[in-house]
Design a protein around this motif. Sequence first.
Motif, PDB file in Angstrom:
ATOM      1  N   HIS A 117       0.861  -1.177   0.000  1.00  0.00           N
ATOM      2  CA  HIS A 117       0.000   0.000   0.000  1.00  0.00           C
ATOM      3  C   HIS A 117       0.901   1.232   0.000  1.00  0.00           C
ATOM      4  CE1 HIS A 117      -3.271   2.446   2.330  1.00  0.00           C
ATOM      5  NE2 HIS A 117      -3.241   2.764   1.046  1.00  0.00           N
ATOM      6  N   ILE A 124      -0.010  -5.904   0.849  1.00  0.00           N
ATOM      7  CA  ILE A 124      -1.427  -6.051   0.538  1.00  0.00           C
ATOM      8  C   ILE A 124      -1.734  -7.541   0.562  1.00  0.00           C
ATOM      9  CG2 ILE A 124      -3.192  -5.735  -1.239  1.00  0.00           C
ATOM     10  CD1 ILE A 124      -1.565  -3.265  -2.146  1.00  0.00           C
ATOM     11  N   GLU A 127      -6.670 -10.692  -0.657  1.00  0.00           N
ATOM     12  CA  GLU A 127      -8.009 -10.176  -0.941  1.00  0.00           C
ATOM     13  C   GLU A 127      -7.993  -8.709  -1.345  1.00  0.00           C
ATOM     14  OE1 GLU A 127      -6.778  -8.619   2.688  1.00  0.00           O
ATOM     15  OE2 GLU A 127      -6.719 -10.730   2.134  1.00  0.00           O
ATOM     16  N   HIS A 129      -6.657  -6.059   0.552  1.00  0.00           N
ATOM     17  CA  HIS A 129      -6.655  -5.109   1.663  1.00  0.00           C
ATOM     18  C   HIS A 129      -5.248  -4.949   2.223  1.00  0.00           C
ATOM     19  CE1 HIS A 129     -10.954  -5.974   1.461  1.00  0.00           C
ATOM     20  NE2 HIS A 129     -11.125  -4.833   2.102  1.00  0.00           N
ATOM     21  N   CYS A 130      -4.930  -3.733   2.664  1.00  0.00           N
ATOM     22  CA  CYS A 130      -3.644  -3.455   3.292  1.00  0.00           C
ATOM     23  C   CYS A 130      -3.573  -4.186   4.622  1.00  0.00           C
ATOM     24  CB  CYS A 130      -3.501  -1.946   3.504  1.00  0.00           C
ATOM     25  SG  CYS A 130      -2.009  -1.479   4.402  1.00  0.00           S
ATOM     26  N   THR A 131      -2.482  -4.906   4.849  1.00  0.00           N
ATOM     27  CA  THR A 131      -2.328  -5.637   6.110  1.00  0.00           C
ATOM     28  C   THR A 131      -1.994  -4.700   7.266  1.00  0.00           C
ATOM     29  OG1 THR A 131       0.008  -6.092   5.652  1.00  0.00           O
ATOM     30  CG2 THR A 131      -1.609  -7.768   4.952  1.00  0.00           C
ATOM     31  N   CYS A 133      -3.265  -1.086   7.550  1.00  0.00           N
ATOM     32  CA  CYS A 133      -4.394  -0.230   7.923  1.00  0.00           C
ATOM     33  C   CYS A 133      -5.758  -0.843   7.613  1.00  0.00           C
ATOM     34  CB  CYS A 133      -4.260   1.130   7.250  1.00  0.00           C
ATOM     35  SG  CYS A 133      -4.434   1.104   5.458  1.00  0.00           S
ATOM     36  N   GLY A 134      -5.771  -1.956   6.892  1.00  0.00           N
ATOM     37  CA  GLY A 134      -7.028  -2.636   6.587  1.00  0.00           C
ATOM     38  C   GLY A 134      -7.799  -2.077   5.402  1.00  0.00           C
ATOM     39  N   THR A 135      -7.308  -1.041   4.768  1.00  0.00           N
ATOM     40  CA  THR A 135      -7.991  -0.408   3.646  1.00  0.00           C
ATOM     41  C   THR A 135      -7.997  -1.310   2.416  1.00  0.00           C
ATOM     42  OG1 THR A 135      -7.239   1.762   4.422  1.00  0.00           O
ATOM     43  CG2 THR A 135      -7.901   1.620   2.120  1.00  0.00           C
ATOM     44  N   ALA A 136      -9.106  -1.301   1.679  1.00  0.00           N
ATOM     45  CA  ALA A 136      -9.138  -1.931   0.364  1.00  0.00           C
ATOM     46  C   ALA A 136      -8.342  -1.009  -0.557  1.00  0.00           C
ATOM     47  CB  ALA A 136     -10.571  -2.081  -0.137  1.00  0.00           C
ATOM     48  N   VAL A 137      -7.258  -1.525  -1.119  1.00  0.00           N
ATOM     49  CA  VAL A 137      -6.305  -0.681  -1.844  1.00  0.00           C
ATOM     50  C   VAL A 137      -6.637  -0.660  -3.338  1.00  0.00           C
ATOM     51  CG1 VAL A 137      -3.865  -0.268  -2.334  1.00  0.00           C
ATOM     52  CG2 VAL A 137      -4.540  -1.266  -0.136  1.00  0.00           C
TER      53      VAL A 137
END
Length: 189
Positions: A117, A124, A127, A129-131, A133-137
């Motif tokens: 990310h 990332i 799936e 998502h950033c490992t 912050c959890g955001t879908a990148v």
Amino acid sequence: MTLPRDYRGQTCALSRSMEIVGERWTLLVLRDAFYGVRRFGEFAAHLSVPRAVLTDRLATLVEAGVLDRRPETGTGRREVYVLAPKGIALWPAVRALTAWGEEFYAAEGGPRRVFRHVGDEAPIGPEGHCTGCGTAVPVGDVLVTPGPGLPPPAEGDDPVTAALARPHRLLTPLLTTAPQGRTTRGSHP
């Protein structure tokens, strides 16, 4: 016998999708386009694909609206290939196939490339998502970095391979100038 490009009798969305992206080399062309490869010669050198095959794959992707073929800014002579919105929409599939390959067919030493990310440089997950912050990148916020399984650069590496030995944001041009001594024509035979 040459296989037909269509799936006669199949009417599902997957068969229609495979008619565009299912031919050999096509997903690797798309992967390189996400990496920022733009010129015909760069695709050819990095993929070691026969020029006639590459010409066909690029034409199919342009005709389908997955890639756009346009004049290269500032040259007036060369053309480049860039992902169109329809092509960018393929990122989740390319990312998922890459993650699947890393899980079941990993390179010795670990992944050759790691998607991170841009915001926090955390990896990332498969799936998307950033490992950290959890955001879908989204694809424009993905940084591709060398992984532990990537061998060190070699003197004879093509320009794309050499450039991918350094961190690089997806969708941005990987090579901003034509490498010296190499044919990197955007237009092709």
